[in-house]
Design an enzyme around this catalytic site. Structure first.
Site, PDB file in Angstrom:
ATOM      1  N   LYS A  87       0.823  -1.218   0.000  1.00 39.85           N
ATOM      2  CA  LYS A  87       0.000   0.000   0.000  1.00 39.85           C
ATOM      3  C   LYS A  87       0.853   1.262   0.000  1.00 39.85           C
ATOM      4  O   LYS A  87       0.363   2.338  -0.353  1.00 39.85           O
ATOM      5  CB  LYS A  87      -0.952   0.003   1.189  1.00 39.85           C
ATOM      6  N   ASP A  88       2.133   1.158   0.390  1.00 40.41           N
ATOM      7  CA  ASP A  88       3.030   2.319   0.401  1.00 40.41           C
ATOM      8  C   ASP A  88       3.742   2.530  -0.929  1.00 40.41           C
ATOM      9  O   ASP A  88       4.371   3.572  -1.131  1.00 40.41           O
ATOM     10  CB  ASP A  88       4.100   2.162   1.492  1.00 40.41           C
ATOM     11  N   ARG A 138      -8.048   8.327   3.264  1.00 37.80           N
ATOM     12  CA  ARG A 138      -9.031   7.323   2.835  1.00 37.80           C
ATOM     13  C   ARG A 138      -9.936   6.936   4.009  1.00 37.80           C
ATOM     14  O   ARG A 138     -11.167   6.921   3.885  1.00 37.80           O
ATOM     15  CB  ARG A 138      -8.308   6.091   2.298  1.00 37.80           C
ATOM     16  N   ARG A 139      -9.320   6.615   5.134  1.00 33.70           N
ATOM     17  CA  ARG A 139     -10.109   6.260   6.315  1.00 33.70           C
ATOM     18  C   ARG A 139     -10.910   7.460   6.806  1.00 33.70           C
ATOM     19  O   ARG A 139     -12.084   7.341   7.163  1.00 33.70           O
ATOM     20  CB  ARG A 139      -9.181   5.753   7.429  1.00 33.70           C
ATOM     21  N   ARG A 156       0.564  10.284  13.912  1.00 37.13           N
ATOM     22  CA  ARG A 156       1.760   9.812  13.211  1.00 37.13           C
ATOM     23  C   ARG A 156       2.578   8.924  14.127  1.00 37.13           C
ATOM     24  O   ARG A 156       2.353   8.844  15.325  1.00 37.13           O
ATOM     25  CB  ARG A 156       2.610  11.005  12.742  1.00 37.13           C
ATOM     26  N   ARG A 162       1.781   4.880  18.166  1.00 37.27           N
ATOM     27  CA  ARG A 162       0.355   5.209  18.083  1.00 37.27           C
ATOM     28  C   ARG A 162      -0.426   4.543  19.215  1.00 37.27           C
ATOM     29  O   ARG A 162      -1.321   5.148  19.801  1.00 37.27           O
ATOM     30  CB  ARG A 162      -0.207   4.795  16.721  1.00 37.27           C
ATOM     31  N   CYS A 249      -0.974   7.232  -2.115  1.00 37.38           N
ATOM     32  CA  CYS A 249      -1.489   6.583  -0.911  1.00 37.38           C
ATOM     33  C   CYS A 249      -2.233   7.570  -0.021  1.00 37.38           C
ATOM     34  O   CYS A 249      -2.941   7.178   0.887  1.00 37.38           O
ATOM     35  CB  CYS A 249      -0.359   5.917  -0.130  1.00 37.38           C
TER      36      CYS A 249
END
Length: 318
Positions: A87-88, A138-139, A156, A162, A249
């Site tokens: 995905k990156d 996206r989220r 971040r 996190r 992304c």
């Protein structure tokens, strides 16, 4: 079939984060089992995305934030290939580099992890104004669409950072990839798996992409033992969609794919950052035409207004 000459170690490029190393060591172990006569060495490096932690990802650019330094190392023959969270990896690779292999996909869904005081909650039952952390547009776009009563805040850092911020009370909940938590042995932190009806996943999420030099036949042949063809076809369709819409992304584009016999079904979503507009389309086609399916769906989304939404997004994040 290329005949390997066991005269030098194969050098694998990786980011330094815990998750990146877990993924890279998994690839190293797998290749070692297939080629016991070879040596596989891991070389780590930091990327721009790892170094800049006080600015939202969308604000510092979305192309190759976590891959550029690794790609330079491949080009300069410092490493033979690099392991990426797919995905990156941008959909347009530098000249001379190629996506040599896509590994079997783990769970591609997003997960919600809650602060201790909300362990009995779900996204649907969080109180109005609860703070939910995510670094993904996206989220953000999809969750705002479905849960406009919640307060979304950028977050971040690596997974452990996190989770620490969550546990210390800076956030009431955070959204992470299920696959990342599973790979880190933290499946117990997955409190809620978000359904596709609520949040489509990122292009390539849950799979690893192994990037190498386009003409390095030795490495290309070696990597093929790790390729998972159903995942490859699904991700080719997803990446073609993203490439055609010219998104990286950090744009609000989500997908979901499935394969049944020779039919591949792709769902794509584009949403505005404020969560007020969301369009979603689904098409199916022959699996052997995976990339064309992605291109066709991109056109369907364009006809439904995707270009306007994405153009507005680019303006907002500049």
């Amino acid at each position: 079939m290329v005949v390997f000459i066991p005269d030098r170690p194969i050098r694998i490029g990786s980011r330094k984060s815990q998750l990146a190393l877990v993924q890279t060591y998994w690839v190293q172990k797998k290749l070692q089992s297939y080629y016991p006569e070879r040596q596989f060495q891991v070389k780590t490096m930091s990327t721009q995305g790892d170094k800049i932690l006080d600015v939202a990802l969308a604000k510092i650019g979305d192309k190759g934030l976590f891959t550029k330094e690794l790609e330079v190392a491949i080009e300069q023959h410092q490493v033979d290939f690099a392991v990426h969270s797919l995905k990156d990896l941008p959909t347009n690779l530098p000249d001379g580099l190629i996506l040599g292999c896509i590994t079997e996909r783990m769970d591609s869904a997003d997960a919600v992890v809650f602060n201790e005081k909300y362990q009995e909650k779900q996204l649907e039952t969080l109180p109005k104004g609860a703070v939910v952390g995510t670094s993904s547009l996206r989220r953000l776009a999809q969750l705002r669409y479905h849960f406009p009563n919640l307060n979304f805040k950028d977050i971040r850092g690596n997974v452990n950072t996190r989770l620490r911020k969550l546990d210390e009370g800076e956030y009431d909940a955070i959204v992470l990839a299920v696959a990342g938590l599973q790979r880190l042995g933290m499946s117990d932190r997955v409190h809620q798996v978000i359904k596709n009806e609520i949040c489509l996943h990122a292009v390539g999420q849950g799979a690893l992409g192994l990037e190498c030099r386009e003409r390095d036949e030795e490495i290309l042949d070696m990597l093929k033992v790790l390729e998972h063809k159903p995942t490859r076809d699904r991700c080719y369709a997803e990446r073609a969609l993203l490439r055609e819409l010219e998104g990286g992304c950090q744009v609000p584009i989500g997908v979901n794919t499935s394969i049944e016999e020779d039919t591949l079904t792709l769902t794509g979503m584009v949403a505005s950052i404020d969560g007020k507009t969301l369009i979603k389309e689904t098409i199916s086609g022959q699996r052997e035409s995976a990339e064309q399916i992605g291109l066709n769906l991109a056109n369907h989304l364009r006809n439904a207004g995707a270009d306007r939404i994405l153009a507005e997004t680019f303006i907002q994040i500049k």
